[in-house]
Design a protein around this motif. Structure first.
Motif, mmCIF file in Angstrom:
data_model
loop_
_atom_site.group_PDB
_atom_site.id
_atom_site.type_symbol
_atom_site.label_atom_id
_atom_site.label_comp_id
_atom_site.label_asym_id
_atom_site.label_seq_id
_atom_site.Cartn_x
_atom_site.Cartn_y
_atom_site.Cartn_z
ATOM 1 N N ASP A 34 0.840 -1.208 0.000
ATOM 2 C CA ASP A 34 0.000 0.000 0.000
ATOM 3 C C ASP A 34 0.873 1.256 0.000
ATOM 4 O O ASP A 34 0.611 2.218 -0.738
ATOM 5 C CB ASP A 34 -0.923 0.026 1.223
ATOM 6 N N LEU A 35 1.908 1.254 0.839
ATOM 7 C CA LEU A 35 2.806 2.412 0.895
ATOM 8 C C LEU A 35 3.582 2.562 -0.406
ATOM 9 O O LEU A 35 3.793 3.674 -0.894
ATOM 10 C CB LEU A 35 3.776 2.280 2.069
ATOM 11 N N GLY A 36 4.012 1.443 -0.977
ATOM 12 C CA GLY A 36 4.732 1.498 -2.243
ATOM 13 C C GLY A 36 3.880 2.055 -3.366
ATOM 14 O O GLY A 36 4.336 2.889 -4.161
ATOM 15 N N ASN A 37 2.625 1.615 -3.421
ATOM 16 C CA ASN A 37 1.706 2.121 -4.446
ATOM 17 C C ASN A 37 1.422 3.605 -4.251
ATOM 18 O O ASN A 37 1.339 4.365 -5.225
ATOM 19 C CB ASN A 37 0.391 1.327 -4.412
ATOM 20 N N GLU A 38 1.284 4.023 -2.996
ATOM 21 C CA GLU A 38 1.025 5.434 -2.719
ATOM 22 C C GLU A 38 2.222 6.294 -3.096
ATOM 23 O O GLU A 38 2.064 7.386 -3.666
ATOM 24 C CB GLU A 38 0.684 5.619 -1.239
ATOM 25 N N LEU A 39 3.417 5.820 -2.808
ATOM 26 C CA LEU A 39 4.616 6.569 -3.159
ATOM 27 C C LEU A 39 4.728 6.717 -4.679
ATOM 28 O O LEU A 39 5.020 7.808 -5.188
ATOM 29 C CB LEU A 39 5.849 5.862 -2.602
ATOM 30 N N VAL A 87 11.741 6.462 10.480
ATOM 31 C CA VAL A 87 10.911 5.318 10.871
ATOM 32 C C VAL A 87 9.443 5.640 10.601
ATOM 33 O O VAL A 87 8.958 6.721 10.926
ATOM 34 C CB VAL A 87 11.129 4.973 12.354
ATOM 35 N N ILE A 88 8.746 4.665 10.016
ATOM 36 C CA ILE A 88 7.324 4.839 9.704
ATOM 37 C C ILE A 88 6.453 4.053 10.677
ATOM 38 O O ILE A 88 5.409 4.520 11.110
ATOM 39 C CB ILE A 88 7.041 4.395 8.251
ATOM 40 N N ALA A 210 6.891 11.510 7.035
ATOM 41 C CA ALA A 210 6.179 12.406 7.961
ATOM 42 C C ALA A 210 4.705 12.513 7.595
ATOM 43 O O ALA A 210 3.834 12.506 8.473
ATOM 44 C CB ALA A 210 6.839 13.778 7.948
ATOM 45 N N ASP A 211 4.423 12.590 6.311
ATOM 46 C CA ASP A 211 3.034 12.729 5.862
ATOM 47 C C ASP A 211 2.249 11.444 6.078
ATOM 48 O O ASP A 211 1.106 11.457 6.532
ATOM 49 C CB ASP A 211 3.015 13.113 4.379
#
Length: 212
Positions: A34-39, A87-88, A210-211
């Motif tokens: 999900d994070l990869g797709n959003e990036l 860190v996320i 951060a976002d």
């Protein structure tokens, strides 16, 4: 584009451990993809999710130039192979003990004779090396929990250390087992990108983390 992508797409290394991502047919699902797709969406390029079965293979993939980004726990050997942004996510780490164990809390673990099963080349194993004074570690492959639960069932180990989601997965193989309350280490999961990337990459990774 904030990242120097030469392939026209964002190649995202996805660690295929259940607490990162799972395969459902031809689809990879989980918070990491999900994070990869959003990036990729924010960068305006397609995402190519690259499944990685073993954390050690993430190092090889970065060194060989096959990845642009990943989300993975920070360890010394990984930090030597690729750079990390902020860190996320922090994943709670504790111990699973069998029903026959008298151990009730995390501080009781570090005693002479206590054998702790730990995933090989893991962030929690690296941390335990620093804090254990008396207990010993037994390192096993990371892909499944079976090697750890087998050792405990055979009486060859006394506890299993991992992040909480994996300990939950391991419990059915150890009827009556208990996950000790609390956390001795929150595994830092961060955005990773190739060594030698321009300063703009680090700045963008920091902003994205951060976002998110």
């Amino acid at each position: 584009c904030a990242l120097p992508i030469s392939t026209g797409k964002l190649r995202v290394g996805v660690l295929m451990l259940s607490y990162f991502a799972v395969e459902e047919g031809a689809t990879i699902k989980g918070w990491s993809p999900d994070l990869g797709n959003e990036l990729a969406k924010r960068l305006g390029v397609p995402a190519e999710l690259v499944p990685i079965r073993n954390p050690a293979d993430m190092i090889t993939a970065f060194k060989s130039g096959h990845l642009d980004v990943a989300f993975i726990g920070i360890t010394k050997d990984r930090a030597e192979a690729f750079d990390f942004g902020p860190v996320i996510i922090g994943l709670r780490t504790t111990f699973l003990v069998p029903a026959s164990s008298n151990i009730q809390s995390i501080p009781e673990i570090d005693k002479a004779g206590t054998r702790i099963v730990v995933p090989a080349r893991s962030a929690q194993g690296e941390h335990l090396e620093k804090i254990l004074k008396q207990a010993t570690m037994l390192r096993v492959p990371v892909e499944t929990t079976k090697p750890a639960t087998d050792l405990i069932n055979e009486g060859k180990a006394d506890a299993f250390s991992h992040v909480v989601p994996m300990l939950v997965n391991a419990q059915p193989a150890l009827p009556g087992s208990r996950i000790l309350p609390g956390s001795y280490y929150d595994v830092p999961i961060a955005i990773a990108y190739p060594k030698g990337s321009p300063p703009a990459v680090a700045a963008y990774a920091k902003s994205f983390a951060a976002d998110i």
